[in-house]
Scaffold this active site. Structure first.
Site, PDB file in Angstrom:
ATOM      1  N   GLY A 238      -5.624   7.242   6.713  1.00 52.14           N
ATOM      2  CA  GLY A 238      -4.857   8.051   5.771  1.00 52.14           C
ATOM      3  C   GLY A 238      -3.821   8.991   6.334  1.00 52.14           C
ATOM      4  N   GLU A 288     -10.151   4.984  10.822  1.00 52.92           N
ATOM      5  CA  GLU A 288      -9.529   3.728  10.383  1.00 52.92           C
ATOM      6  C   GLU A 288      -8.043   3.937  10.111  1.00 52.92           C
ATOM      7  OE1 GLU A 288     -11.756   2.910   6.824  1.00 52.92           O
ATOM      8  OE2 GLU A 288     -13.658   3.241   7.850  1.00 52.92           O
ATOM      9  N   PRO A 289      -7.281   4.384  11.091  1.00 49.80           N
ATOM     10  CA  PRO A 289      -5.856   4.634  10.842  1.00 49.80           C
ATOM     11  C   PRO A 289      -5.047   3.342  10.821  1.00 49.80           C
ATOM     12  CG  PRO A 289      -6.358   5.027  13.141  1.00 49.80           C
ATOM     13  CD  PRO A 289      -7.642   4.616  12.496  1.00 49.80           C
ATOM     14  N   TYR A 331       6.206   1.445  -4.842  1.00 49.12           N
ATOM     15  CA  TYR A 331       5.714   2.835  -4.818  1.00 49.12           C
ATOM     16  C   TYR A 331       6.844   3.851  -4.905  1.00 49.12           C
ATOM     17  CZ  TYR A 331       2.053   0.239  -2.232  1.00 49.12           C
ATOM     18  OH  TYR A 331       1.128  -0.669  -1.807  1.00 49.12           O
ATOM     19  N   CYS A 358      16.815 -11.470  -8.058  1.00 45.96           N
ATOM     20  CA  CYS A 358      17.291 -11.349  -9.428  1.00 45.96           C
ATOM     21  C   CYS A 358      16.440 -10.430 -10.277  1.00 45.96           C
ATOM     22  CB  CYS A 358      17.362 -12.734 -10.055  1.00 45.96           C
ATOM     23  SG  CYS A 358      18.335 -13.840  -9.039  1.00 45.96           S
ATOM     24  N   GLU A 359      16.317  -9.199  -9.903  1.00 51.02           N
ATOM     25  CA  GLU A 359      15.768  -8.173 -10.784  1.00 51.02           C
ATOM     26  C   GLU A 359      16.193  -6.802 -10.273  1.00 51.02           C
ATOM     27  OE1 GLU A 359      11.357  -7.450 -10.583  1.00 51.02           O
ATOM     28  OE2 GLU A 359      11.366  -9.546  -9.953  1.00 51.02           O
TER      29      GLU A 359
HETATM   30  N1  LLP Z   1      -9.506   2.450   5.446  1.00 49.20           N
HETATM   31  C1  LLP Z   1      -9.572   1.990   4.185  1.00 49.20           C
HETATM   32  C2  LLP Z   1     -10.882   1.766   3.588  1.00 49.20           C
HETATM   33  C3  LLP Z   1      -8.402   1.747   3.470  1.00 49.20           C
HETATM   34  O1  LLP Z   1      -8.472   1.305   2.221  1.00 49.20           O
HETATM   35  C4  LLP Z   1      -7.142   1.967   4.078  1.00 49.20           C
HETATM   36  C5  LLP Z   1      -5.887   1.700   3.373  1.00 49.20           C
HETATM   37  C6  LLP Z   1      -7.125   2.429   5.400  1.00 49.20           C
HETATM   38  C7  LLP Z   1      -8.325   2.672   6.057  1.00 49.20           C
HETATM   39  C8  LLP Z   1      -5.840   2.681   6.147  1.00 49.20           C
HETATM   40  O2  LLP Z   1      -5.106   3.708   5.563  1.00 49.20           O
HETATM   41  P1  LLP Z   1      -3.810   4.303   6.307  1.00 49.20           P
HETATM   42  O3  LLP Z   1      -4.264   4.951   7.572  1.00 49.20           O
HETATM   43  O4  LLP Z   1      -2.884   3.165   6.557  1.00 49.20           O
HETATM   44  O5  LLP Z   1      -3.242   5.278   5.349  1.00 49.20           O
HETATM   45  N2  LLP Z   1       0.305  -0.480   0.790  1.00 49.20           N
HETATM   46  C9  LLP Z   1       0.284   0.963   0.686  1.00 49.20           C
HETATM   47  C10 LLP Z   1      -0.878   1.565   1.436  1.00 49.20           C
HETATM   48  C11 LLP Z   1      -2.228   1.027   0.996  1.00 49.20           C
HETATM   49  C12 LLP Z   1      -3.388   1.592   1.762  1.00 49.20           C
HETATM   50  C13 LLP Z   1      -4.644   0.877   1.436  1.00 49.20           C
HETATM   51  N3  LLP Z   1      -5.813   1.277   2.166  1.00 49.20           N
HETATM   52  C14 LLP Z   1       1.625   1.512   1.160  1.00 49.20           C
HETATM   53  O6  LLP Z   1       2.496   0.727   1.523  1.00 49.20           O
HETATM   54  O7  LLP Z   1       1.857   2.719   1.150  1.00 49.20           O
END
Ligand code: LLP
Length: 434
Positions: A238, A288-289, A331, A358-359
């Site tokens: 996150g 879990e980055p 987003y 085309c949108e």
């Molecule tokens: N752990 C879990 C359980 C998750 O669901 C996610 C992301 C992460 C770790 C990694 O999160 P991060 O460190 O990348 O923030 N497609 C969206 C982001 C979706 C994130 C989904 N889960 C975007 O482009 O902003």
């Protein structure tokens, strides 16, 4: 901090002139910087000194084999969410045995594959899923290691589509039901309680929600350790990145100039706030980055097709589109746009930067101020290393983009641009239409 910068007037990734990459491999093309990824990994790991940490890179952010191999060599394990991602880890010659398997809908086949591969732990999102994992493990005559995902009901202050830690999201089990869920889990003969997990959302740029969630769940983690002997606490991913001043944020000087009150979250601030909360637990801490590891390490190169001057509005039509990078359409995400060749003598241009699809949603930026650029010139969409190529599609029968990785002055094509033949390889005309 990252390694995209102008050398003279030309945008470079590390020591490589990006225009050269664009000319050689065409566009749209993603370019990732190996040095930036390594810096991100090392900086985050170093900010957590004092903890027994296992970094599980959330490979959904960018799952190219080259990226996986690079992180594996740096010492990372992986957070994966499908049988396909698991097979990518294996294909990259990386380690499944320290990796974790998340997601709300794991199939029986995926659970079996993960058990056969020796997965470190399943992150379980519901009681029916627990029963399913127990069932598959039972058939195989093994015990499945698990952690239950706790939903701490914390507002992550991020985009609605990527917040996950509120009680009205589909993710995890509310803290108040978690003790009962572990009690039930402890009774399954083929389940081994190994840890506890949470993840509150993505692109968080302040520490508050992380600290609040960790403080909420840590006492429960301590109880679980005492009662069931769990050995780890995964605090999820996150950590956000800089999108608005993406290019400038490559330098230490930019960070130093940010007032403390509004400075985006750094790994050091993250570690300083969380290490004291986590250290007393005496548990292994998993992270879990995803975005933090790769987001600022990638750009999408695209070529200008036309500058269309409308009535009161200009459109810069480029050869990348929402199928290549869907984040702005999906987003309302902001990606900084910069020319590969900078020319301060040119006039400014205010334009919508759009793709050929085309949108109307196929728009990377509205009323963006840029230097005037014309047909055949290249521009880069910054901070496109996370959730760029992995979310690309073939909409409008556009081939998936090429990907290049740079390290120092070396660069190599790591994903060839898809061909038309491979796009239609799995299709056929049915007999009744022949
Ligand atoms: N752990 C879990 C359980 C998750 O669901 C996610 C992301 C992460 C770790 C990694 O999160 P991060 O460190 O990348 O923030 N497609 C969206 C982001 C979706 C994130 C989904 N889960 C975007 O482009 O902003």
């Amino acid at each position: 901090m990252h390694h995209f910068h102008y050398v003279g007037q030309n945008l470079h990734c590390e020591s490589v002139d990006l225009a050269e990459v664009a000319r050689l491999y065409g566009t749209p093309t993603y370019v990732t910087s190996a040095a930036t990824m390594a810096d991100n990994y090392n900086r985050l790991a170093n900010s957590l000194t004092g903890l027994d940490v296992q970094l599980c890179y959330a490979m959904k952010a960018n799952s190219g084999l080259a990226v996986l191999r690079h992180f594996a060599r740096l010492g990372a394990a992986f957070d994966l969410v499908s049988g396909g991602e698991l097979r990518r880890v294996l294909a990259a010659g990386a380690d499944v045995k320290r990796s974790v398997f998340a997601g709300v809908g794991k199939t029986e086949a995926e659970i079996q594959l993960a058990l056969e591969s020796g997965i470190f732990s399943f992150h379980v999102e519901s009681e029916p899923e627990l029963a399913r994992i127990n069932h598959v493990a039972g058939k195989m005559g093994v015990k499945a290691p698990i952690a239950i995902r706790i939903n701490p009901d914390v507002d992550a202050h991020t985009h609605a589509k990527i917040t996950t830690g509120k009680s009205d999201n589909k993710f995890g089990i509310p803290l108040k039901f978690a003790a009962a869920a572990y009690e039930a889990a402890s009774k399954y003969p083929h389940i081994q309680l190994r840890g506890v997990q949470m993840h509150i959302g993505s692109q968080l740029t302040e520490i508050g929600p992380f600290a609040e969630a960790v403080a909420k769940v840590a006492p429960f983690a301590a109880e679980l350790k005492a009662k069931y002997g769990i050995t780890y606490f995964s605090i999820g991913g996150g950590i956000g990145i800089v999108y608005k001043d993406a290019l400038a944020s490559g330098s230490a000087a930019w960070w130093d100039a940010q007032p403390a009150a509004t400075r985006p979250l750094t790994p050091e601030a993250y570690g300083a706030a969380l290490v004291p909360l986590l250290q007393p637990l005496g548990l292994k801490i998993l992270l879990e980055p995803g975005r933090y590891m790769v987001g600022n390490a990638g750009v999408l190169l695209t070529r200008v097709e036309h500058l269309k001057r409308g009535s009161g509005k200009n459109f810069l039509i480029v050869d990348a589109a929402m199928n290549d990078l869907v984040r702005p359409a999906m987003y309302e995400a902001f990606h900084e746009i910069v020319p590969l060749h900078r020319d301060t003598t040119r006039r400014a241009l205010v334009a919508d930067v759009v793709g050929p699809i085309c949108e109307s949603g196929d728009c990377f930026a509205k009323d963006r101020q840029l230097q005037e650029v014309g047909e055949g010139e290249y521009i880069a969409l910054m901070s496109a290393g996370a959730y760029g190529s992995t979310m690309s599609s073939r909409y409008n029968t556009r081939a998936l983009p090429a990907e290049v990785m740079v390290q120092g002055s070396a660069f190599e094509l790591v994903t060839a641009r898809e061909t038309f033949e491979s796009m239609i390889a799995h299709e056929k005309i049915p007999a009744f239409l022949k």
